[in-house]
Design an enzyme around this catalytic site. Structure first.
Site, mmCIF file in Angstrom:
data_model
loop_
_atom_site.group_PDB
_atom_site.id
_atom_site.type_symbol
_atom_site.label_atom_id
_atom_site.label_comp_id
_atom_site.label_asym_id
_atom_site.label_seq_id
_atom_site.Cartn_x
_atom_site.Cartn_y
_atom_site.Cartn_z
ATOM 1 N N LYS A 1 0.569 -1.234 0.176
ATOM 2 C CA LYS A 1 0.077 -0.085 0.064
ATOM 3 C C LYS A 1 0.917 1.264 0.117
ATOM 4 C CE LYS A 1 -3.526 -2.230 2.698
ATOM 5 N NZ LYS A 1 -4.144 -2.223 4.157
ATOM 6 N N ASP B 1 14.749 -1.380 1.244
ATOM 7 C CA ASP B 1 15.487 -1.481 2.292
ATOM 8 C C ASP B 1 16.749 -2.349 2.058
ATOM 9 O OD1 ASP B 1 16.016 -1.598 5.423
ATOM 10 O OD2 ASP B 1 14.385 -2.772 5.996
#
Length: 193
Positions: free
Chosen positions: A57, A117
């Site tokens: 999302k 990340d």
């Protein structure tokens, strides 16, 4: 086709959701950088209609603003993957929660990510999407956490390199909170009310 440039609004600061921490990237800086990325993508994809694939999302706000900053016809599709759950640390296991609706065969695909990340999720998605035979596959990431990747990820479009701290706002969340905030904040849970 004319591009809709992102303009300033008067956002409300966080209140009922608590104070997530200090602002790391303001909405003004976000807007300027996204407009720059839109200009680069427009130049690079001239004469083509890229398919933007948003990773839900977290990337939904970024993708909407990026699409408006691209002066080309674009199409959209979305994937949802999970590697975090409700935690602030990745589990190391990536799974597709919602797959694409469109066929990627022969398409110029631009994968739109909120944050990179370790690169685990990105590498998984690249392999998965490349197996669907797109004409091209590039990545546009709003944020890259510095020092978390074990290899060069070859990202073509990057909004900001940030410290390895956990961040929220502008689509990014912790436990589904703070997505609606206009800035990106350095998350500090002890500052919540």
């Amino acid at each position: 086709m004319s591009t809709t440039r992102l303009t300033a609004v008067s956002p409300e600061e966080p209140n009922s959701n608590g104070d997530p921490g200090p602002i790391l990237i303001s909405d003004d800086k976000l807007r300027d950088r996204i407009n720059h990325l839109g200009d680069r993508i427009t130049a690079d994809y001239q004469g083509r209609a890229p398919l933007l694939v948003g990773v839900l999302k977290g990337a939904f706000m970024f993708m909407a603003d990026l699409a408006r900053a691209i002066d080309l016809p674009v199409e959209f599709d979305f994937m949802a993957v999970s590697s975090y759950g409700s935690s602030t640390r990745t589990s190391g296991v990536v799974r597709i929660v919602k797959d694409l609706d469109l066929d990627l065969g022969g398409r110029d695909v631009l994968l739109v990510e909120d944050i990179i990340d370790s690169g685990l999720t990105l590498n998984y998605l690249r392999k998965n999407l490349q197996a669907r035979n797109p004409a091209s596959l590039e990545v546009c990431a709003l944020l890259v956490r510095k020092g978390r990747q074990h290899e060069d990820l070859g990202l073509r479009y990057v909004g900001f390199d940030i410290p390895p701290d956990f961040v929220v706002g502008y689509g990014l969340d912790v436990g589904e909170r703070y997505r609606q905030l206009p800035h990106i904040y350095q998350y500090q849970p002890n500052r919540e009310h």
